[in-house]
Design an enzyme around this catalytic site. Structure first.
Site, PDB file in Angstrom:
ATOM      1  CE  LYS A 117      -0.958   4.330  -0.442  1.00 36.96           C
ATOM      2  NZ  LYS A 117      -1.137   3.823   0.733  1.00 36.96           N
ATOM      3  CE  LYS A 199       2.504  -1.518  -4.559  1.00 38.46           C
ATOM      4  NZ  LYS A 199       2.557  -1.043  -3.508  1.00 38.46           N
ATOM      5  CE  LYS A 202      -4.224  -5.268   0.411  1.00 35.93           C
ATOM      6  NZ  LYS A 202      -3.869  -4.698   1.747  1.00 35.93           N
TER       7      LYS A 202
HETATM    8  P1  TYM Z   1       0.879  -3.299   2.409  1.00 36.87           P
HETATM    9  O1  TYM Z   1      -0.503  -3.310   3.023  1.00 36.87           O
HETATM   10  O2  TYM Z   1       0.632  -2.453   1.358  1.00 36.87           O
HETATM   11  O3  TYM Z   1       1.359  -4.502   1.949  1.00 36.87           O
HETATM   12  C1  TYM Z   1       1.625  -5.677   2.811  1.00 36.87           C
HETATM   13  C2  TYM Z   1       2.771  -6.388   2.483  1.00 36.87           C
HETATM   14  O4  TYM Z   1       2.966  -6.829   0.937  1.00 36.87           O
HETATM   15  C3  TYM Z   1       3.996  -6.159   0.185  1.00 36.87           C
HETATM   16  N1  TYM Z   1       3.638  -6.262  -1.108  1.00 36.87           N
HETATM   17  C4  TYM Z   1       3.965  -7.029  -2.025  1.00 36.87           C
HETATM   18  N2  TYM Z   1       4.932  -7.717  -2.318  1.00 36.87           N
HETATM   19  C5  TYM Z   1       5.333  -8.340  -3.324  1.00 36.87           C
HETATM   20  N3  TYM Z   1       4.658  -7.973  -4.604  1.00 36.87           N
HETATM   21  C6  TYM Z   1       3.633  -6.971  -4.571  1.00 36.87           C
HETATM   22  N4  TYM Z   1       3.121  -6.698  -5.681  1.00 36.87           N
HETATM   23  C7  TYM Z   1       3.329  -6.396  -3.288  1.00 36.87           C
HETATM   24  N5  TYM Z   1       2.539  -5.420  -3.027  1.00 36.87           N
HETATM   25  C8  TYM Z   1       2.394  -5.262  -1.412  1.00 36.87           C
HETATM   26  C9  TYM Z   1       4.510  -5.031   1.007  1.00 36.87           C
HETATM   27  O5  TYM Z   1       5.518  -4.777   0.765  1.00 36.87           O
HETATM   28  C10 TYM Z   1       4.120  -5.471   2.425  1.00 36.87           C
HETATM   29  O6  TYM Z   1       5.343  -6.057   2.999  1.00 36.87           O
HETATM   30  N6  TYM Z   1       3.053   0.097   5.377  1.00 36.87           N
HETATM   31  C11 TYM Z   1       2.857  -1.371   5.422  1.00 36.87           C
HETATM   32  C12 TYM Z   1       2.379  -2.141   6.364  1.00 36.87           C
HETATM   33  C13 TYM Z   1       2.780  -1.791   7.743  1.00 36.87           C
HETATM   34  C14 TYM Z   1       4.090  -2.543   8.087  1.00 36.87           C
HETATM   35  C15 TYM Z   1       4.511  -2.064   9.369  1.00 36.87           C
HETATM   36  C16 TYM Z   1       5.088  -3.447   7.492  1.00 36.87           C
HETATM   37  C17 TYM Z   1       2.414  -0.820   8.558  1.00 36.87           C
HETATM   38  N7  TYM Z   1       3.591  -1.007   9.605  1.00 36.87           N
HETATM   39  C18 TYM Z   1       5.586  -2.465   9.962  1.00 36.87           C
HETATM   40  C19 TYM Z   1       6.049  -4.022   8.267  1.00 36.87           C
HETATM   41  C20 TYM Z   1       6.422  -3.577   9.523  1.00 36.87           C
HETATM   42  C21 TYM Z   1       2.056  -1.494   4.005  1.00 36.87           C
HETATM   43  O7  TYM Z   1       1.181  -0.402   3.590  1.00 36.87           O
HETATM   44  O8  TYM Z   1       1.972  -2.776   3.424  1.00 36.87           O
END
Ligand code: TYM
Length: 335
Positions: A117, A199, A202
């Site tokens: 990032k 991967k 978004k």
């Molecule tokens: P975020 O918002 O980027 O993504 C949400 C969840 O989706 C999963 N993910 C994927 N899984 C499979 N294939 C993909 N291409 C893919 N892209 C995203 C991510 O692994 C995630 O589980 N930091 C976290 C949000 C968060 C969080 C937490 C999660 C904040 N606090 C506490 C668990 C516990 C995030 O940015 O996820």
């Protein structure tokens, strides 16, 4: 119920940076609903994490509300689970400060997501981007969560949360549960349709790379028709066939069939037919989410009631752990 008999606590979050992707859905989110049957579940929209990248306030507010509606549309029942918006519970940020004081600069510097990032937003490498994993640890530890269902890209952050919990417990005595990750067997890393070595994300610049869960059928079909494959012609899961592997994985997630069953079903078929079949299946699979989202967005009063109730329950629950941590550190009690 005594502490030893308590149900396991499941916790996870997602950033409101736009409509959830097929990766978000097929990785962790499709499991969040079924987990409610057995466990105490806490799910939230991570709006505080999202501001590590600059946002236009009005659009951000709208996206957060839509993301909350999407969370419910994906099967989260706000009565059975605690479903809320992160910034509505101040305890995450409070605990984050404390945990930051037991986290090393070197540990945070090694986070690959920070490096990625920082490279992508070189004009705004703010401190929040750097300390983001500490806030994520606080999200998890302030509820003493046992299990965290996430995708592969969050593995390193979860590992850090575990290390922070262990370190705090060693220093101050038993306070936090050390959480386990829960990764789906199939779908923990759904890949981009245009570059299947990366991967699905978004924020991909290529509009055909990512399927969003509110895409209409025509859009989904178009994206799958254009999916990058390889110069071979066999539909099988194998080394070097990233595009086909990804499509087989997506098909398997959407149908519940194993990869082997999917390979058999498409044996002898061409890539073109296969891509159409995957597109059709995904469009049908996502249809109920789209319908439910549209219904929920018509009822903002209901949504607001749900997130207010969720925040109050989240606050009460997290207060217990935060107070315990404060006592252990030696902060003076004022009540
Ligand atoms: P975020 O918002 O980027 O993504 C949400 C969840 O989706 C999963 N993910 C994927 N899984 C499979 N294939 C993909 N291409 C893919 N892209 C995203 C991510 O692994 C995630 O589980 N930091 C976290 C949000 C968060 C969080 C937490 C999660 C904040 N606090 C506490 C668990 C516990 C995030 O940015 O996820």
């Amino acid at each position: 119920m005594s502490e030893t008999e308590r149900k396991k606590v499941i916790l996870s979050g997602i950033q409101p940076t736009g409509v959830f992707t097929l990766g978000n859905f097929m990785g962790p989110i499709r499991n969040w609903g079924p987990l409610q049957d057995e466990f105490d579940c806490i799910y939230f929209i991570a709006d505080q994490h999202a501001i590590t990248v600059r946002k236009e306030p009005a659009a951000f507010r709208k996206q957060t509300i839509e993301s909350y509606a999407l969370l419910l549309a994906c099967g989260i029942d706000p009565k059975r689970s605690i479903a809320f918006i992160q910034s509505h519970n101040p305890n995450h940020a409070q605990l984050s400060w404390v945990l930051g004081c037991v986290t090393q600069f070197g540990e945070l510097s090694r986070m690959t997501q920070f490096k990625d990032k920082a490279a992508k937003h070189a004009d705004d490498i703010n401190a929040g981007l750097f300390t983001y994993p500490v806030l994520m640890a606080a999200d998890i530890l302030t509820y003493n969560a046992d299990v965290v269902p996430i995708g592969d890209d969050q593995r390193q952050h979860l590992e850090l949360a575990r290390n922070i919990a262990v370190r705090f417990n060693q220093r101050y005595g038993d306070t936090f549960t050390v959480p386990e990750g829960y990764f789906p067997k199939v779908g923990a890393r759904i890949k981009s349709l245009q570059d299947p070595t990366k991967k699905m994300s978004k924020s991909d610049d290529n509009p055909n790379a990512t399927v969003f869960i509110l895409d209409d059928k025509d859009t989904i079909m178009r994206k799958f028709k254009r999916a990058v494959t390889d110069s071979d012609s066999e539909i099988r899961f194998a080394e070097g066939k990233d595009g086909i592997n990804n499509l087989l994985t997506i098909y398997s997630c959407a149908t519940g069939k194993t990869i082997e069953e999917a390979e058999k079903e498409f044996a002898g078929k061409g890539y073109g037919d296969f891509k159409l079949a995957v597109g059709e299946t995904v469009a049908d699979y996502l249809e109920p989410v789209r319908t439910e989202f549209a219904r929920l967005m018509e009822d903002k009063t209901y949504l607001k009631e749900c997130w207010t109730d969720g925040a109050q329950r989240a606050f009460r629950l997290s207060n217990k752990v935060l107070s315990k941590a404060y006592r252990k550190i030696g902060f003076v009690d004022y009540r």
